[in-house]
Design an enzyme around this catalytic site. Structure first.
Site, mmCIF file in Angstrom:
data_model
loop_
_atom_site.group_PDB
_atom_site.id
_atom_site.type_symbol
_atom_site.label_atom_id
_atom_site.label_comp_id
_atom_site.label_asym_id
_atom_site.label_seq_id
_atom_site.Cartn_x
_atom_site.Cartn_y
_atom_site.Cartn_z
ATOM 1 N N PRO A 75 -16.404 37.684 57.256
ATOM 2 C CA PRO A 75 -17.260 37.397 58.421
ATOM 3 C C PRO A 75 -17.106 35.966 58.913
ATOM 4 O O PRO A 75 -17.144 35.017 58.127
ATOM 5 C CB PRO A 75 -18.665 37.649 57.880
ATOM 6 N N CYS A 76 -16.928 35.843 60.210
ATOM 7 C CA CYS A 76 -16.565 34.531 60.754
ATOM 8 C C CYS A 76 -17.556 33.994 61.769
ATOM 9 O O CYS A 76 -17.320 32.947 62.348
ATOM 10 C CB CYS A 76 -15.183 34.615 61.383
ATOM 11 N N GLN A 77 -18.691 34.706 61.979
ATOM 12 C CA GLN A 77 -19.639 34.211 62.977
ATOM 13 C C GLN A 77 -20.057 32.779 62.689
ATOM 14 O O GLN A 77 -20.264 31.979 63.589
ATOM 15 C CB GLN A 77 -20.889 35.097 63.016
ATOM 16 N N PHE A 79 -18.429 30.401 61.540
ATOM 17 C CA PHE A 79 -17.420 29.395 61.839
ATOM 18 C C PHE A 79 -17.005 29.420 63.305
ATOM 19 O O PHE A 79 -16.182 28.636 63.735
ATOM 20 C CB PHE A 79 -16.177 29.627 60.971
ATOM 21 N N ASN A 115 -9.556 34.825 60.061
ATOM 22 C CA ASN A 115 -10.762 34.181 60.555
ATOM 23 C C ASN A 115 -10.549 33.669 61.971
ATOM 24 O O ASN A 115 -9.447 33.752 62.503
ATOM 25 C CB ASN A 115 -11.168 33.028 59.616
#
Length: 324
Positions: A75-77, A79, A115
């Site tokens: 999960p990259c929210q 960043f 990512n």
């Protein structure tokens, strides 16, 4: 020769896993926390174990030394350049460290972390440096990372993603070479059948009638600009994503989780409507036969969050050459 295999956690709708399958890999386990994504994965990988839940709760001991590639669209929210940039202070950010713990346990020949591009600049680069340092600390892997633009790999879309690759051994991993083919929207939209999709309001339709391919709100008559933009009209800045119409002769802008957001519009190059489901899916290079589960909005979200299939394919082919 035994077929190469892979495990993917945080697999989403399966763009990455489909690319790996197309490259000749066999999935051992696919995992995601989202129930609808898991339904989509089961629809398209019917003979593969699909785990619904947090990857931290899976018993990976059975896979030790038996996996060629371990993949994670972690999960990259947290960043994302578009988000609040809380990074590793956000609980979602810590999943990247859970991924690293699993790599230690499974000891795959390769691992891949996917990512957002913004991870490079988060916290002035310290977050990525910390992650690379932690990965290097495992002691077995040579670590490489690079931002890849999907349009360089047979995808009709400008979409940049960061890939971190670790491999057992002393050699540096060479990322896939840029393809000579740079597809544009007409390559996938000109013959695209009608599919489900949302519509614009009558007002927005009437405005898009006045906007040429590749244009946006600045192409409107001044009175329409002022009426639609309101106070934003005098606030300065680019805002070129507002009332943005795509261009058949160019790659798409990054496909998003919703086809109609005021600040990041993605209007069809010809018609006065958002991209339909199949059009969005084609731009992400999913095959037309791909079966997405869930409601229309859930399908748009799955497509927008996915890794483009052909980008994943090029990466997988390159890893396959290293393994062989």
């Amino acid at each position: 020769m035994t077929k190469l295999n892979f495990i993917e956690v945080c697999a989403g709708a399966g763009g990455m896993s489909t690319g790996f399958v197309d490259a000749g890999f066999s999935p051992v386990l696919l995992n995601d926390f989202d129930r609808i994504c898991c339904e989509t994965l089961r629809n398209n990988h019917p003979n593969v174990e699909v785990n619904h839940g947090c990857m931290k709760d899976i018993n990976f001991s059975q896979y030790k030394d038996r996996v060629d590639v371990f993949v994670g669209g972690v999960p990259c929210q947290s960043f994302s350049q578009a988000g609040k940039r809380k990074g590793i202070d956000d609980p979602r950010g810590t999943l990247i460290y859970s991924f690293i713990d699993i790599v230690k346990e499974v000891c795959p020949k390769f691992f891949v972390i996917e990512n957002v591009e913004g991870l490079q600049s988060h916290n002035k680069g310290k977050t990525l440096k910390d992650i690379i340092s932690t990965l290097t600390g495992i002691g077995k892997y040579k670590i490489s990372y690079k931002v890849l633009n999907a349009n360089d790999y047979d995808v009709p879309q400008n979409r940049k993603r960061l890939f971190i690759v670790g491999n057992l051994g002393e050699y540096d991993f060479e990322f896939p070479k840029v393809s000579e083919n740079k597809p544009v929207l007409k390559d996938v939209l000109s013959d695209c059948p009608e599919s489900d999709g949302i519509k614009y309001s009558e007002l927005k339709e009437s405005l898009f009638e006045k906007i040429p391919p590749g244009g946006c709100w600045v192409n409107l008559p001044e009175e329409d600009q002022k009426s639609y933009m309101g106070k934003s009209y005098n606030s300065g800045g680019g805002k070129r994503g507002i009332l943005k119409r795509l261009d058949m002769n160019k790659p798409s802008l990054t496909i998003l989780t919703s086809p109609s957001q005021k600040q990041t519009e993605r209007c069809h190059p010809i018609y006065n409507r958002p991209l339909q489901v199949l059009e969005s899916s084609r731009i992400q290079t999913f095959p037309d036969s791909y079966k997405f589960a869930g409601s229309r909005n859930q399908i748009y979200k799955q497509i927008g969050n996915a890794v483009p299939v052909k980008l994943a394919y090029h990466l997988a082919i390159t890893i396959k050459k290293h393994l062989q």
